[in-house]
Structure formats: C-alpha cells, structure tokens
Design an enzyme around this catalytic site. Structure first.
Site, mmCIF file in Angstrom:
data_model
loop_
_atom_site.group_PDB
_atom_site.id
_atom_site.type_symbol
_atom_site.label_atom_id
_atom_site.label_comp_id
_atom_site.label_asym_id
_atom_site.label_seq_id
_atom_site.Cartn_x
_atom_site.Cartn_y
_atom_site.Cartn_z
ATOM 1 C CB ILE A 99 3.791 -9.777 0.180
ATOM 2 C CG1 ILE A 99 4.590 -8.906 1.160
ATOM 3 C CG2 ILE A 99 4.679 -10.297 -0.937
ATOM 4 C CD1 ILE A 99 5.718 -9.648 1.853
ATOM 5 N N GLY A 100 1.179 -7.494 0.902
ATOM 6 C CA GLY A 100 0.188 -7.205 1.924
ATOM 7 C C GLY A 100 0.190 -5.738 2.307
ATOM 8 C CB THR A 101 -2.097 -3.363 3.347
ATOM 9 O OG1 THR A 101 -3.193 -4.167 3.832
ATOM 10 C CG2 THR A 101 -2.214 -3.226 1.838
ATOM 11 N N GLY A 102 0.094 -3.089 5.780
ATOM 12 C CA GLY A 102 0.257 -2.971 7.215
ATOM 13 C C GLY A 102 -0.663 -1.893 7.766
ATOM 14 N N GLY A 105 0.996 1.323 5.879
ATOM 15 C CA GLY A 105 1.763 1.279 4.649
ATOM 16 C C GLY A 105 1.579 -0.037 3.913
ATOM 17 C CB VAL A 107 4.118 -5.436 3.510
ATOM 18 C CG1 VAL A 107 5.351 -6.321 3.771
ATOM 19 C CG2 VAL A 107 3.646 -4.789 4.797
ATOM 20 C CE LYS A 121 4.910 -2.326 8.567
ATOM 21 N NZ LYS A 121 4.562 -2.202 10.018
ATOM 22 C CG ASP A 221 -2.651 -3.856 16.935
ATOM 23 O OD1 ASP A 221 -3.686 -4.509 17.182
ATOM 24 O OD2 ASP A 221 -2.434 -3.342 15.823
#
Length: 289
Positions: A99-102, A105, A107, A121, A221
């Site tokens: 569902i995405g990238t952190g 890593g 996700v 993650k 951040d």
C-alpha cells in the site's frame, strides 16, 4: 503477575527478573524511560517476548504452537510464529498487498488470523544489512514504546527474523494526508472543519511530545507523508525513524534529516535541532491544507 506500572520507574530492568520462573506477566507501562529492549533481553533466557511494547509475557515452549496466529499476545523469541503468520497473511509479501513505501521499507496491508487488519512496514534484505536503516528501525521501536498519544500511530509489535525486520502498526484506512490532498475526490471530502480537526490532531501530538513527556521528543520529519488518517479522517503522526530526545545539556548538533520543503531553514544552517524545527514543519503542513 507483577504490575509496577505508573510508578515513575527509570533505568534498566534487572536481569534477575528473567529468572523468575513463575512470573507470567510483567507490566511496566507508564514509567520513566524504561528501555523496551532491556525488557526483551531480561526475558530472552526463559522463552519469549512481547505483546504490546510495555508488557512482556513469558510462555512455556509447549504452549507456543497453540498460540500461533495471536500476534499481539505471543511473540516467539526467534520470530518464527509471528513471521509465519505474516508470510501467510501477505502471501510472502506479494506486491498485491503493498500500500506504499516508507522512508526505509515497503508498507503492506495484512489481515492476520485473529481477523485484525494491520499495517506492516518491512525492511528490504539489503536495508537490514545497512547500519543506518537498522538504527532507524530500532529508533522507531524505542520512540513508539516510550510515547503514547491518541494522535500518534500505535505500534502493535515488531519482529527480527532471519534478517527480515518488520514493524506492525494499527491500520489507517485513508492513508497519508499528502495522498488525500493530492487526490481530487478525496480532497473534496475535507471540508473546513475536518481540515481544522486534522491540524489540531497534529498540534496535539507535537505538544505532547515537546511538553508533556518526561523528556522532550523531537520528530524531525513532520510532513504530509508522515501524517496518516483513519476512517474518520482523524490525524495520526507516524514514522519516528529519525526522531530523537532533546538533550538540555547538549548543543543538539545533528545531521540534516527531514523532507525537502519541510525542513526549518535554521536547521540547514546551524545543524542544531530544537522544538522549533518541528513547529516550522508543522506550519508547512498547515499551509498546504
């Protein structure tokens, strides 16, 4: 069971606790700076580890297989049970569950055998071998076990297994604030009151970190990517890989970290981090909304 929660305890957990064979549960939540890794180390000789970050359960080896799948009650010491459940839930980290990238890593969305949906993650194998990513992973675990707030994403657990490292969080149905704002259909749902409520949530989380904790925590951040929204469009601050505790007896010189466009200008010039750096980043997020 030994419950010593809410007692202002600080320092290391005595190693002797790991030798208490009849102790099944140790609750040290809501104390001062008890190192969660030392909690784990104290119990490793016996068998076990942990459900939520501040409660450690010891389980006899013959009971482990019967607990298979209950990710939040029993974490096997070598990671086998938790790892097998995650492999099954994500079909060996199939791209369909991504569902995405952190920051360090990928996700995934996973439904574990208990029926709970979680966000996972996972570090890539090469990232696991990179010291900076390993430090970020451990830093995020440490930070999220020491701070608890309704507007900070909850860490359910973590696992180290065969150079496979992952963190397990509560799942946020609406994704990141940045994604919602960049999607015309999603953004239309954010009326004025909902946008104000999101900004309040972020502000409450930062106020808690800066003023209401025993030590001052800096996120470093804050950005639209690191604010997640649940199904009710409530805001949760996430991604604590670069977070740190502000040391009042230090110059707090630091490497430049953060997301371009959100970093306070004075940090870029002085490399000295303060609460105001988070406040600047918060201002950028508020302006974007």
């Amino acid at each position: 069971m030994l419950d010593v929660s809410i007692n202002s305890i600080s320092g290391q957990v005595p190693e002797e606790i790991g030798n208490l064979k009849n102790l099944l549960t140790l609750d040290m939540s809501s104390n001062n700076s008890v190192d969660p890794f030392l909690l784990v180390l104290a119990f490793c000789p016996v068998s076990s580890i942990c459900n939520c970050p501040c409660v450690v359960e010891k389980v006899e080896s013959e009971e482990k297989e019967t607990k298979n799948g209950d990710l939040f009650s029993i974490w096997n010491y070598d990671g086998k049970i938790a790892y097998e459940d995650i492999i099954q839930a994500t079909e060996d980290f199939d791209i369909r569950y991504c569902i995405g990238t952190g920051a360090y890593g990928i996700v995934y969305r996973a439904q574990i055998p208990s029926g709970r949906i979680v966000a996972l993650k996972k570090l890539h194998r090469l990232e696991c071998q990179e010291p900076s990513f390993d430090r970020s992973f451990q830093n995020e675990v440490k930070m999220l076990t020491e701070i608890r707030h309704k507007n900070i994403v909850k860490l359910y657990g973590f696992c180290l297994h065969n150079k496979c490292m992952f963190l397990v969080y509560e799942y946020m149905e609406r994704g990141s604030l940045l994604w919602v704002l960049s999607n015309d259909d999603e953004a239309q749902e954010l009326n004025w009151s909902k946008r104000v409520n999101i900004i309040k949530g972020i502000a409450n989380a930062l106020s808690y970190m800066h003023h209401d904790c025993t030590s001052t925590f800096l996120h470093r951040d804050i950005s639209g990517s690191n604010v997640l929204l649940n199904s009710e469009l409530e805001a949760f601050v996430s991604d604590f890989g670069t977070a740190r505790i502000l040391d009042p007896d230090s110059s707090n010189q630091t490497l430049l970290v953060g997301t371009i466009g959100y970093v306070a200008p004075e940090l870029a010039y002085t490399l000295s981090v303060t609460e105001k750096c988070d406040v600047y980043s918060f201002g950028v997020v508020a302006l974007e909304k």
